[in-house]
Design an enzyme around this catalytic site. Structure first.
Site, PDB file in Angstrom:
ATOM      1  N   ARG A 166       0.853  -1.183   0.000  1.00  0.00           N
ATOM      2  CA  ARG A 166       0.000   0.000   0.000  1.00  0.00           C
ATOM      3  C   ARG A 166       0.893   1.239   0.000  1.00  0.00           C
ATOM      4  O   ARG A 166       1.898   1.292   0.722  1.00  0.00           O
ATOM      5  CB  ARG A 166      -0.927   0.026   1.225  1.00  0.00           C
ATOM      6  N   HIS A 195       0.811  -0.234 -10.441  1.00  0.00           N
ATOM      7  CA  HIS A 195      -0.099  -1.095  -9.664  1.00  0.00           C
ATOM      8  C   HIS A 195      -0.424  -2.383 -10.435  1.00  0.00           C
ATOM      9  O   HIS A 195      -1.588  -2.731 -10.650  1.00  0.00           O
ATOM     10  CB  HIS A 195      -1.389  -0.351  -9.315  1.00  0.00           C
TER      11      HIS A 195
END
Length: 304
Positions: free
Chosen positions: A219, A267
């Site tokens: 994250r 990502h």
């Protein structure tokens, strides 16, 4: 007949060939819809970008089944009183292992200096063996444990750290200091919670061996951006390969894009795979109908 609301309409074309087949294979008779009257819905398949944000009318719903491993964008929703399950998808796990192992080997072997070498420098320096390159993984859940197993199979010595006590893993503040102190390569695979935000601040980055490499497919908020940039500029951190960010897509003017010691990947470290995640969804619905505990149930107090 069960009614399953697929509350992620943008993803439905990807799941349409697989989810009905997985439910049928599990012996479930269900209609899968992208719109339904709340009083008719037995299960909700969910993604955080869903237009569904108010769960209050879904009084019949037995569980909300998240399509992503991360639940930080839904777990705090005050209208969500139904059980919430996060996604632990074998396909996602496999993808994460490949990304982590690939970039660990890239930095361990020093591949960048050979792939991009415009000055044609002949440097015959050999890297150490994997057994001489300590790796630390922060977060030893399903993803972290799978990555640790794969790296150990290549002879990397892997230290694992978890927020809570687990057999064979370091934990707590003192354990974190110990885990960071040996990490020539650091992998962050923690969820985003109030306790993990900015976990890697200036003080903790300073605990790493000088020149350590950071891989963050977990994250974006786990690392203090400004502290990381300062540590890179000072040489305390040798390189950071980042797959997740506080704002995504990463803004074009963010200094990560242009920093010579930062690699940005968009990502892509791991993604939920429709084929394998459909089977996970089907198994959880099957368990719900049999009155058995759901898999991967989220602990609301811990936030994951």
């Amino acid at each position: 007949m069960l009614t399953v609301l697929f509350a992620a309409p943008a993803l439905w074309p990807e799941y349409e060939p697989h989810l009905p087949a997985a439910l049928a294979e599990a012996g479930l008779t269900a209609r899968i819809v992208t719109e339904a009257a709340p009083a008719e819905v037995d299960y909700i398949v969910y993604a955080p970008a869903s237009p569904l944000q108010d769960f209050t009318p879904y009084t019949r719903t037995k569980a909300v089944l998240n399509l992503w491993a991360g639940v930080e964008k839904i777990v705090g929703n005050p209208t969500l009183t139904q059980p919430l399950c996060r996604m632990v998808d074998p396909g996602l796990t496999e993808g994460m292992v490949e990304w982590v192992v690939g970039h660990t080997l890239r930095h361990h072997l020093g591949m960048d200096r050979h792939i991009v070498n415009p000055a044609r420098v002949w440097d015959p320096t050999c890297p150490p063996l994997a057994r001489e390159r300590p790796v630390t993984i922060l977060g030893m859940g399903a993803l972290g444990s799978a990555c640790a197993e794969a790296l150990r199979a290549l002879n990397f010595p892997v230290t694992g750290w978890s927020r809570t006590e687990k057999p064979g893993q370091l934990h707590g503040a003192q354990g974190l200091r110990q885990a960071l102190s040996t990490a020539q390569i650091l992998v962050t695979l923690l969820p985003k919670t109030p306790e993990t935000e900015n976990l890697l601040d200036a003080d903790r980055l300073a605990l790493l061996p000088r020149g350590a490499v950071i891989l963050n497919p977990g994250r974006g908020a786990l690392i203090d951006d400004q502290a990381l940039l300062a540590a890179l500029d000072a040489g305390q951190i040798g390189h950071a390969t980042l797959d997740v960010f506080r704002v995504e897509p990463l803004p074009q003017d963010h200094p990560f894009w242009s920093h010579p010691k930062v690699t940005v990947t968009p990502h892509i470290a791991a993604d939920t795979r429709a084929v394998t995640s459909s089977r996970v969804i089907a198994e959880n619905i099957q368990r719900g109908e049999a009155g058995e505990p759901f898999l991967h149930l989220v602990d609301r107090a811990r936030g994951y």
